[in-house]
Write an enzyme that holds these catalytic residues in place. Structure first.
Site, PDB file in Angstrom:
ATOM      1  N   CYS A  71      66.323-125.242 -72.046  1.00 54.41           N
ATOM      2  CA  CYS A  71      66.389-126.147 -70.900  1.00 54.41           C
ATOM      3  C   CYS A  71      65.490-127.361 -71.112  1.00 54.41           C
ATOM      4  O   CYS A  71      64.314-127.208 -71.436  1.00 54.41           O
ATOM      5  CB  CYS A  71      65.967-125.388 -69.640  1.00 54.41           C
ATOM      6  SG  CYS A  71      65.956-126.427 -68.193  1.00 54.41           S
ATOM      7  N   CYS A 412      61.348-103.868 -56.925  1.00 49.40           N
ATOM      8  CA  CYS A 412      61.249-105.177 -57.580  1.00 49.40           C
ATOM      9  C   CYS A 412      59.804-105.488 -57.946  1.00 49.40           C
ATOM     10  O   CYS A 412      59.498-106.601 -58.361  1.00 49.40           O
ATOM     11  CB  CYS A 412      61.825-106.269 -56.666  1.00 49.40           C
ATOM     12  SG  CYS A 412      61.079-106.308 -55.043  1.00 49.40           S
TER      13      CYS A 412
END
Ligand code: SAH
Length: 457
Positions: A71, A412
């Protein structure tokens, strides 16, 4: 050592948040942008009693695990802090994070726990079905993109490999509209203006697209022109189904305010998961990576070993995704969730999928679960899928008192998972399996499914 110093460091390890770890004698330095195995020049940012933080400014000798980030905006954006690390190594780091948490926080004997390799994606790009772009002003013009790390400066972006091109198209359309019509976007410091966020949801299977425009004001000039512009856009791979104006007049960092006004199309979009259809409204929690959610839920279901004799309790059930998957296999499912809208969605989703053996209770787990167990509900299997802060003693002790055969904990946050699993282990359960699942490639997040089985006495 003081802020601003440049030091040479060998990066020995990776911290749970993805930063590289180097040491000077025994003093630990956490280095942003470094990769395990690098030799870097690092600029010290902050110095604390037992550690310092730094940013890699030059790689003197690259690690074999390093890769060119995919990126252009990786150093400015901060959304994919592991993008300079090869994907296989990212997965190894995530497994290590889970292993370390279970050993250090949970004090588990790792000889007795089978920890799988992290389950990753074949193609770890364009994985997000939800993108939230902050919109603000720079140089007198509307801009939209991402926040720079640890700041509210907006980095304008025209592409993002974590999300869908259609989401970027929706953002560009809104920003172009604001500039063409000379409508001021939200100005955070001056607390005025209009659009503050563009929130895009996509249906992975249905190819439906929802665009939510979050605004500081309820009125925006020529809004009909924006709706027309969105409707005229040919979105890559998706079909626009819903345009919603969300009003957030409060000064806060919430993604959305309370009020939704549907400007065009439907109030919700639908998507499919594990063969079930789910209706998703702007405020509903829905797992963000649809490919890996399937992997996560399949793992959870297989560890649960359900059959048509089993009663299931699904604590922190959201819109009932795990509950409804379990309902197809079990005798009865009871879901518990604190958000009222999510519980309503869960009921609608049960009906929509013609599932009649699932019921949902709204309230805090710590209140509802002890009540259910007190009313003699005896689950054979319990799913726990709490938010990052984990579960709590009231909920866990009530579950222990019901003595289910199996507890499948979906987490999570490895640290709170390890803490809660230790509590359950002290209450007569054995941790046998842990399966890390990569829901967020190129970030340091890791999801884990853990199986705890009752030790027969
Ligand atoms: N199992 C669902 C949702 C998991 S996210 C899925 O996979 O989609 C965690 C959920 O816990 C959220 O829906 C959140 O609203 C809910 N929650 C948070 N605190 C809670 C509490 N104290 N009691 C019950 N639910 C809670």
């Amino acid at each position: 050592m003081k802020p601003g110093d440049i030091i040479k460091l060998n990066i020995l390890n990776t911290a749970p948040d993805g930063r590289g770890i180097g040491k000077i004698d025994q003093f630990v330095v956490f280095v942003i942008g470094a990769c395990e195995g690098d030799l870097v020049l690092a600029k010290i940012l902050t110095v604390h009693k037992t550690y310092a933080t730094a940013a890699a400014v030059q790689v003197l000798a690259p690690s074999p695990f390093r890769q060119e980030s995919f990126c252009r905006a990786s150093s400015a954006c901060g959304g994919c802090p592991l993008s300079h690390i090869q994907y296989e190594k990212q997965l190894a780091i995530k497994k290590q994070t889970v292993t370390d948490a279970l050993a250090r926080i949970g004090r588990f004997d790792l000889q007795t726990v089978e920890i799988s390799d992290a389950l990753g994606m074949d193609r770890p790009f364009c994985y997000r079905n939800k993108m939230v772009f902050p919109v603000g002003q720079a140089g007198g013009k509307a801009v939209g993109g991402f926040y720079a790390p640890k700041s509210h400066d907006i980095v304008p972006l025209d592409s993002c490999l974590a999300g869908e091109e259609a989401a970027m198209q929706a953002l560009s359309c809104v920003v172009r509209f604001l500039n063409d019509e000379s409508i001021p976007s939200f100005h955070e410091a001056k607390k005025c203006g209009t659009v503050r966020r563009v929130f895009v949801r996509t249906g992975f299977h249905t190819k439906a697209l929802m665009v939510v425009i979050s605004s500081f004001t309820e009125r925006i000039r020529h809004l009909d022109r924006l709706v027309s512009a969105l409707r005229e856009t040919e979105f890559a791979g998706y079909c626009l189904k819903s345009v919603v104006l969300n009003v957030n007049q409060k000064i806060n960092n919430l993604v959305l305010g309370d009020k939704n006004i549907t400007l065009w199309g439907s109030d919700t979009i639908e998507d499919e998961l594990m063969g079930l259809i789910f209706s998703i409204s702007p405020h509903s929690f829905f797992q963000v990576n649809p490919v890996q959610t399937q992997v996560l839920y399949q793992t959870a279901m297989s560890l649960a070993e359900l059959d048509s004799t089993k009663t299931v309790l699904d604590v922190y059930c959201g819109i009932g995704t795990i509950s409804l998957c379990a309902a197809k296999l079990a005798k009865r499912v009871i879901g518990v969730e604190i958000v009222k809208e999510a519980v309503l969605d869960a009921g609608v989703n049960a009906e929509r999928n013609n599932i009649k053996n699932a019921e949902f209770y709204c309230g805090a787990a710590e209140q509802i679960v002890p009540g259910l167990i007190g009313r003699d509900i005896r689950p054979d299997v319990v799913f726990l899928d709490p938010p990052r802060k984990g579960s709590d003693e009231k909920t866990l002790s009530a579950i222990l008192s019901a003595r289910p055969e199996r507890i499948v904990y979906v987490s999570c946050n490895p640290a709170t998972l390890a803490r809660d699993a230790q509590y359950l282990a002290d209450g007569g359960y054995r941790l046998t399996r842990a399966v890390p699942v990569d829901m967020f490639p190129h970030t340091a997040h890791v999801e884990t499914v853990v199986l705890m089985s009752r030790v027969e006495k």
